[in-house]
Each structure stands twice: as C-alpha cells, then as structure tokens.
Write a protein that holds these residues in place. Structure first.
Motif: not given
Length: 395
Positions: A319-342
């Motif tokens: 649902p639209i009113d849940q997208l912020g928290r979902i996007m936050g989790v997804v972005m954190a996951l993608l960035s976490l492992l990207a940072s580990a690689g860097l």
C-alpha cells in the motif's frame, strides 16, 4: 544536473590529487554510509512528514555546504580533504531523504499498471542529467577554479525550490504518531520478508551491490590511472555510460509493461557482469580505452533495469502509505553491502590493480544472476504478482 556537475568535479579533483583507489573508494563509501545508517529510520518519517519539505530542505542544506567548501577554497587557497569528505557525506544524507520520498510520491500520481513505465521515464530524466553533467563538469573543471564551480549547486537548489513551490503532491493516509519510527522499520522488515520471492530478490540485489558499487566508483581511476587518460576522457566515459542509461531508461519507459520483469532484470545482471569482466581484460593503451568506452555504453544501458524494475515491483506489492518504511529497509540493505564492498575494494585495487577489480566484480554479478534464476520463488515472483493484479482489476 547542477548537483551532479558538482559531484563529478569533486570526484575528479580527488582523483587528480591523490590517484589512490583506497581514498577514492573511501570518498564513495562516505556517500553510502548515510543510506546504511539512516535509511531504516528515514523511511517511516517519509510516510509521516510533508513530502514537499523533504525534497526542499535537503537541497538547501547541500547548497549551504557547497558555499562553505567554496569559501574555504577562496580563503585558504586549497580544499582540505577532510572538508571534501564531510561535504560528500552531507550530500549523501540529503539524498537519503530525497530518494525514498520521490519513490513514495510516484504511486500517488501514476496509475498502478503504469508504474514500471513511469519509473523508467524517471530514469530517463536522471540519465539525461547524467549525460549533461559530466560534460559540463569536465569543461568547467578545466575552465574555472573549483570554488566557483561549487556554487552551481547553490543555483540548482534555488531553481529546484522555486519549481517545487508550484507542485501539488496528493496527501496519503496520515500516521497517528503513537508508533515509534523504529517500530515502523521493524514492521517494514516483516512486511518485506512476508513476500518471499521479493525478499530473496532484494537480498541477491544487495549481494550484487558488493561487486557493482566498487567497480562503479573506480570508473574515473580506471580511465585516468589504468588507461592513463585525462579528466576529459573520464568525463567522456561518464557521458557514454549515461547515454547508455538513457537508452536503458527509454527501453523501460516505452516497452516496460513486461508480463515477467524478472527476465530483463536477470539479463541486465549478465550483461553488466560480462562487460565488467571484458573491461578488466583490456590492454592499457588507447585501443583498450576505446573498447572500455564501448563496454561502458552497454554497462550503462543495463544499469537502470535492476533498480527501476525492483522499485516498480515494490510499489505494486505494498500500500502507498507503507512505501516509505519499505523503501527505507530496501535502500539500507543495498547500501550496507555496497559499503562493505567499498571498504575492501580500494586496498584490493591498490594491491592487485583496478582492472583486476573489474574482473572480480563482473564474475560476482554473473554469479548473482545465476542464483536469482535458480531460486524459483524469486524467479517467478513478478509473474505471480502481475497475474494477481490482473485478477484484482478484473474483479
């Protein structure tokens, strides 16, 4: 466009001054850390707060730090590396707020069945900016001192603010404020994990970012260091890469209503992996540089597919009113492992050579494509999602 121009100018300044893969990856890492640390907490507030304010205020903060860095350059005659790193970090913090905000606004404006195309069209606009920015950045970097170039960010922030004043963003359901943002984040994780195929796809994407982000951060060093090119060459490579992204975004924007988006997503993985491996095997001469530019075009063309198609799937799942928290989790996951690689990419590249890092990254991405294809819930998730959507619309 102005923000990207300034960003490229800063990176090229660092590349020229230090020519170190470790320091360059550290600069990129600073740009990733806010996504890792803040995204899980920013997401719930995107659902709660005024979205227009979340777009305007971060731009003003980034402009303020551009002014500070510019004034320091005028007064001291140099740009301290620590202040450059602080500026990059602050710019990344502002993007951490803006990115999930934009992604959560789209479904309030676009029809559900057109979200893939709309995300593709957003990618086209962003890619067009990326085509213009490196060229302007390289031209102005050679033409004027960096302290003047930095002030472009201030101009861009002002123009962006004026334009956003005329934009009306539809309101969504409001939160009572009784639930802590951390609880919203935990719920976002539970919501995402409840969609098994999507969750696996996100995790594989996070693993692939271990390989993709270090290679992406090394493009200027590959051009200037390995191929012994110039800042102009580096700018041209970025332009070609961005033209490829524009082509990829155009393909998604025009033909994006695929019945199974997982197939083009996995194909994009394979193309990126193959072109990175091929780039790392090129000879360090002018012929190699020409082929590197050609491979960069193919890499760029496939770069938008993962983010664009994944975000469309997420937007259609929740649902639209849940997208912020979902996007936050997804972005954190993608960035976490990207940072580990860097963290490891810079020292590894300095030790074995940046071209070998490209080879390792390419094979890692190819492996991710194979795994994504072999796991049935991930492979079949989008097909089932769209079939469910068709049934809902029919009923």
């Amino acid at each position: 466009m102005t923000s990207m121009t300034v960003q490229y100018a800063i990176i090229w300044y660092l590349t020229e001054q230090i020519k170190s893969a470790t320091m360059l990856s550290f600069a990129t890492l600073l740009g990733m850390l806010p996504m890792v640390v803040l995204s899980p907490f920013v997401g719930p507030y995107v659902d709660r707060l005024n979205k227009k304010g979340l777009l305007i205020v971060p731009d003003l903060i980034a402009a303020l730090f551009a002014i500070i860095l510019s004034v320091t350059g005028v007064v001291t005659g140099t740009f301290p590396f620590w202040l450059i790193y602080v500026s990059l970090f602050v710019r990344a913090v502002t993007q951490t707020f803006q990115t999930p905000t934009i992604l959560s606004i789209l479904p309030t404006i676009a029809p559900r069945e057109e979200l893939t195309k709309v995300n593709g069209q957003l990618g086209m606009v962003q890619s067009a900016n990326k085509i213009i920015a490196p060229g302007i950045g390289a031209f102005l970097f050679a033409l004027m001192p960096l302290h003047l170039l930095l002030l472009l960010d201030v101009l861009g922030a002002f123009l962006g603010l004026v334009l956003l004043l005329f934009v009306k963003i539809p309101k969504t359901a409001t939160h009572s404020g009784n639930t802590l943002a951390l609880e919203d984040t935990k719920q976002g994780i539970r919501d995402l994990r409840s969609k098994k195929g999507l969750w696996i796809t996100v995790l594989i994407g996070a693993v692939s970012s271990i390989f993709i982000m270090p290679a992406a951060s090394m493009y200027p060093l590959m051009t200037i260091g390995y191929f012994e090119g110039t800042v102009s060459n580096a700018g041209f490579v970025q332009i070609i890469y961005s033209i490829g992204m524009l082509v990829g975004g155009t393909i998604i924007g025009v033909f994006g209503n695929w019945k199974d988006r997982m197939k083009p997503l996995i194909l994009a993985y394979l193309v990126i992996g193959i072109t990175l491996v091929a780039s790392g095997l090129l000879p360090a001469n002018n012929t190699g540089l020409i082929w590197f530019i050609i491979f960069s075009a193919f890499t760029g063309t496939d770069a938008p597919f993962f983010d664009t198609l994944l975000m469309a799937m997420i937007q259609q799942t929740f649902p639209i009113d849940q997208l912020g928290r979902i996007m936050g989790v997804v972005m954190a996951l993608l960035s976490l492992l990207a940072s580990a690689g860097l963290i490891f990419a810079g020292p590894i590249a300095d030790r074995i050579g940046v071209e070998k890092l490209f080879i390792i990254a390419g094979w890692g991405i190819i492996l991710c494509a194979i795994i994504n294809w072999l796991i049935a819930p991930a492979k079949n998730y989008d097909k089932q999602l769209q079939e469910k959507g068709v049934m809902e619309r029919y009923n």
